[in-house]
Scaffold this motif. Structure first.
Motif, PDB file in Angstrom:
ATOM      1  N   LYS A  86       0.830  -1.224   0.000  1.00  0.00           N
ATOM      2  CA  LYS A  86       0.000   0.000   0.000  1.00  0.00           C
ATOM      3  C   LYS A  86       0.859   1.267   0.000  1.00  0.00           C
ATOM      4  N   THR A  87       1.984   1.193  -0.714  1.00  0.00           N
ATOM      5  CA  THR A  87       2.860   2.357  -0.857  1.00  0.00           C
ATOM      6  C   THR A  87       2.889   2.842  -2.304  1.00  0.00           C
ATOM      7  N   PHE A  88       2.151   2.156  -3.174  1.00  0.00           N
ATOM      8  CA  PHE A  88       2.126   2.495  -4.599  1.00  0.00           C
ATOM      9  C   PHE A  88       0.703   2.290  -5.123  1.00  0.00           C
ATOM     10  N   LEU A  89       0.227   3.291  -5.851  1.00  0.00           N
ATOM     11  CA  LEU A  89      -1.186   3.328  -6.239  1.00  0.00           C
ATOM     12  C   LEU A  89      -1.326   3.917  -7.640  1.00  0.00           C
ATOM     13  N   VAL A  90      -2.242   3.392  -8.430  1.00  0.00           N
ATOM     14  CA  VAL A  90      -2.531   3.983  -9.745  1.00  0.00           C
ATOM     15  C   VAL A  90      -4.046   4.133  -9.902  1.00  0.00           C
ATOM     16  N   TRP A  91      -4.480   5.347 -10.223  1.00  0.00           N
ATOM     17  CA  TRP A  91      -5.878   5.584 -10.579  1.00  0.00           C
ATOM     18  C   TRP A  91      -5.977   5.518 -12.093  1.00  0.00           C
ATOM     19  N   VAL A  92      -6.953   4.791 -12.601  1.00  0.00           N
ATOM     20  CA  VAL A  92      -7.125   4.649 -14.048  1.00  0.00           C
ATOM     21  C   VAL A  92      -8.395   5.381 -14.494  1.00  0.00           C
ATOM     22  N   ASN A  93      -8.232   6.279 -15.470  1.00  0.00           N
ATOM     23  CA  ASN A  93      -9.334   7.030 -16.091  1.00  0.00           C
ATOM     24  C   ASN A  93     -10.087   7.936 -15.118  1.00  0.00           C
ATOM     25  N   GLU A  94      -9.318   8.647 -14.287  1.00  0.00           N
ATOM     26  CA  GLU A  94      -9.913   9.721 -13.497  1.00  0.00           C
ATOM     27  C   GLU A  94      -9.773  10.996 -14.341  1.00  0.00           C
ATOM     28  N   GLU A  95      -9.296  12.120 -13.802  1.00  0.00           N
ATOM     29  CA  GLU A  95      -9.159  13.342 -14.607  1.00  0.00           C
ATOM     30  C   GLU A  95      -8.174  13.121 -15.756  1.00  0.00           C
ATOM     31  N   ASP A  96      -7.038  12.500 -15.455  1.00  0.00           N
ATOM     32  CA  ASP A  96      -6.130  12.034 -16.497  1.00  0.00           C
ATOM     33  C   ASP A  96      -6.195  10.512 -16.543  1.00  0.00           C
ATOM     34  N   GLN A  97      -5.707   9.928 -17.628  1.00  0.00           N
ATOM     35  CA  GLN A  97      -5.878   8.479 -17.817  1.00  0.00           C
ATOM     36  C   GLN A  97      -5.134   7.662 -16.770  1.00  0.00           C
ATOM     37  N   LEU A  98      -3.990   8.171 -16.316  1.00  0.00           N
ATOM     38  CA  LEU A  98      -3.293   7.533 -15.198  1.00  0.00           C
ATOM     39  C   LEU A  98      -2.899   8.589 -14.183  1.00  0.00           C
ATOM     40  N   ILE A 141      -0.356   8.225 -11.138  1.00  0.00           N
ATOM     41  CA  ILE A 141       0.579   7.265 -10.547  1.00  0.00           C
ATOM     42  C   ILE A 141       1.104   7.872  -9.243  1.00  0.00           C
ATOM     43  N   ILE A 142       0.950   7.136  -8.129  1.00  0.00           N
ATOM     44  CA  ILE A 142       1.204   7.698  -6.800  1.00  0.00           C
ATOM     45  C   ILE A 142       2.133   6.790  -5.991  1.00  0.00           C
ATOM     46  N   SER A 143       3.145   7.395  -5.379  1.00  0.00           N
ATOM     47  CA  SER A 143       4.027   6.682  -4.446  1.00  0.00           C
ATOM     48  C   SER A 143       3.911   7.379  -3.095  1.00  0.00           C
ATOM     49  N   MET A 144       3.796   6.601  -2.014  1.00  0.00           N
ATOM     50  CA  MET A 144       3.559   7.240  -0.714  1.00  0.00           C
ATOM     51  C   MET A 144       3.993   6.319   0.417  1.00  0.00           C
ATOM     52  N   GLN A 145       4.246   6.922   1.555  1.00  0.00           N
ATOM     53  CA  GLN A 145       4.518   6.141   2.762  1.00  0.00           C
ATOM     54  C   GLN A 145       4.525   7.062   3.978  1.00  0.00           C
ATOM     55  N   LYS A 146       4.465   6.453   5.152  1.00  0.00           N
ATOM     56  CA  LYS A 146       4.550   7.212   6.394  1.00  0.00           C
ATOM     57  C   LYS A 146       5.956   7.786   6.542  1.00  0.00           C
ATOM     58  N   GLY A 147       6.069   8.926   7.225  1.00  0.00           N
ATOM     59  CA  GLY A 147       7.382   9.487   7.523  1.00  0.00           C
ATOM     60  C   GLY A 147       7.942  10.365   6.416  1.00  0.00           C
ATOM     61  N   GLY A 148       9.236  10.734   6.576  1.00  0.00           N
ATOM     62  CA  GLY A 148       9.833  11.752   5.715  1.00  0.00           C
ATOM     63  C   GLY A 148      10.950  11.287   4.801  1.00  0.00           C
ATOM     64  N   ASP A 149      10.935  10.010   4.389  1.00  0.00           N
ATOM     65  CA  ASP A 149      11.969   9.550   3.446  1.00  0.00           C
ATOM     66  C   ASP A 149      11.525   9.886   2.020  1.00  0.00           C
ATOM     67  N   ILE A 150      11.718  11.154   1.650  1.00  0.00           N
ATOM     68  CA  ILE A 150      11.233  11.677   0.367  1.00  0.00           C
ATOM     69  C   ILE A 150      11.944  11.002  -0.808  1.00  0.00           C
ATOM     70  N   VAL A 182      10.466   7.553  -1.585  1.00  0.00           N
ATOM     71  CA  VAL A 182       9.158   7.702  -2.245  1.00  0.00           C
ATOM     72  C   VAL A 182       9.361   8.060  -3.730  1.00  0.00           C
ATOM     73  N   PHE A 183      10.284   8.974  -4.002  1.00  0.00           N
ATOM     74  CA  PHE A 183      10.570   9.392  -5.379  1.00  0.00           C
ATOM     75  C   PHE A 183      11.161   8.238  -6.191  1.00  0.00           C
ATOM     76  N   GLU A 184      12.094   7.508  -5.598  1.00  0.00           N
ATOM     77  CA  GLU A 184      12.759   6.396  -6.285  1.00  0.00           C
ATOM     78  C   GLU A 184      11.733   5.326  -6.693  1.00  0.00           C
ATOM     79  N   ARG A 185      10.787   5.021  -5.800  1.00  0.00           N
ATOM     80  CA  ARG A 185       9.746   4.023  -6.113  1.00  0.00           C
ATOM     81  C   ARG A 185       8.866   4.507  -7.259  1.00  0.00           C
ATOM     82  N   LEU A 186       8.508   5.787  -7.204  1.00  0.00           N
ATOM     83  CA  LEU A 186       7.662   6.364  -8.257  1.00  0.00           C
ATOM     84  C   LEU A 186       8.353   6.265  -9.618  1.00  0.00           C
TER      85      LEU A 186
END
Length: 342
Positions: free
Chosen positions: A202-214, A216-225, A228-232
């Motif tokens: 639950k640290t990576f998420l994709v919405w399909v066909n919302e405002e844009d077609q994809l 793509i979201i990377s997230m987690q608790k805390g401040g290891d920015i 999060v960027f590397e996973r994205l």
């Protein structure tokens, strides 16, 4: 089609730049997907309280209706029609040691991008068949992700109540778009061929066909920015190998709303600043310096709760992805230092 009558209190960029002369110049024009000026401006005409007021129907819209889009983009992004956008998603160039390891300030980190498929109309004008094809291609790519990105796709149509409730509780489920998206045509055929993918952690998420077609979201608790960027970045590269994205050397990654052009990236943290937020002038001076946006915990137009704010990059076009995340990181460092001093 007649020149629209805007109320005197209208503050949108559409009201400002759709002069009678520009209207006459563009009113008969059409893109190869059949996008017209009327489609582009409908949301802003029906919702005069909109801040932007325009949505592109395809990549071509930005060129065909350039007499309207160019000044809007220049005012919003400070980016002229002579400028070009450059992408750089190399995580090794990001200077971002883990922030706030004790967890005194940063609750969570989230970085997302919008993407649309190359040679496909955008959500405002896409047909049912094309939207179904977008979902098919994207889900096929998502189902091939491996390691920490592997997960499950949940279509909105026919979603069980149990799954729906779980996704709502986890703040993963996206709802039907607001009246601005409704007027733009982005809510058509809801909820067909729309859905959500998330990895097992639950640290990576994709919405399909919302405002844009994809989205793509990377997230987690805390401040290891950086993590999060590397996973994205890994996720974007894996998906793009199967599904090419719409990109322009002038405007970067193509989005429905001009505000998301360029990197189409929003890098944010939820951060507790109970003392600094009481000194609004000092708070805003730091966010202005680092080109950051202050929002409440539930996104745009929401309020803070318990001194917690959503802080994100404001600039998206004309800077690279690494620069956008670096600005957010440096700004958050400055915000934490200011909070500590108080």
């Amino acid at each position: 089609m007649k020149y629209p009558k805007f109320p005197t209190h209208c503050k949108s960029l559409l009201c400002k730049y759709l002069t009678p002369e520009v209207f006459e110049q563009l009113k008969e024009k059409k893109t190869s997907n059949g996008v017209t000026l009327e489609m582009v401006i409908r949301s802003g005409v029906e919702n005069p309280d909109s801040s932007m007021g325009v949505y592109a129907g395809d990549k071509e819209s930005y060129r065909v209706f350039g007499a309207l889009f160019d000044p809007i983009i220049e005012e919003y992004h400070g980016f002229t029609k002579e400028d070009s956008h450059h992408s750089n998603m190399d995580p090794d160039l990001l200077k971002a040691p883990t922030l706030d390891p004790e967890g005194d300030y940063i609750l969570s980190t989230r970085i997302r991008v919008g993407r649309n498929i190359d040679a496909m109309p955008l959500g405002a004008v896409i047909s049912k068949t094309q939207r179904k094809e977008v979902e098919r291609r994207v889900v096929k790519a998502l189902n091939q992700l491996e390691g920490d990105l592997a997960g499950v796709y949940y279509p909105l149509t026919g979603m069980s109540e149990e799954v729906q409730n779980r996704l709502i509780q986890e703040h993963f489920l996206f709802k039907k778009g607001d009246r601005f998206l409704e007027s733009a045509g982005l809510n058509r055929d809801w909820p067909q061929n729309r859905g959500i993918y998330h990895n097992h952690d639950k640290t990576f998420l994709v919405w399909v066909n919302e405002e844009d077609q994809l989205r793509i979201i990377s997230m987690q608790k805390g401040g290891d920015i950086k993590e999060v960027f590397e996973r994205l970045v890994r996720a974007i590269k894996s998906i793009e190998m199967k599904v090419p994205f719409a990109y322009s050397y002038h405007l970067g990654f193509i989005s429905s709303c001009p505000s998301n052009l360029g990197t189409a990236m929003r890098a944010s943290v939820h951060i507790a600043l109970p003392k600094l937020s009481q000194k609004r002038e000092a708070f805003e001076a730091i966010t202005e310096k680092y080109h950051l946006q202050i929002r409440g915990v539930h996104g745009e137009h929401s309020e803070s709760e318990g001194g917690v704010y959503d802080i994100s990059n404001r600039r998206r076009l004309g800077i690279t992805e690494v620069q956008a995340v670096q600005e957010m990181y440096d700004g958050v460092v400055a915000l934490i230092e200011a909070e500590k001093r108080l």
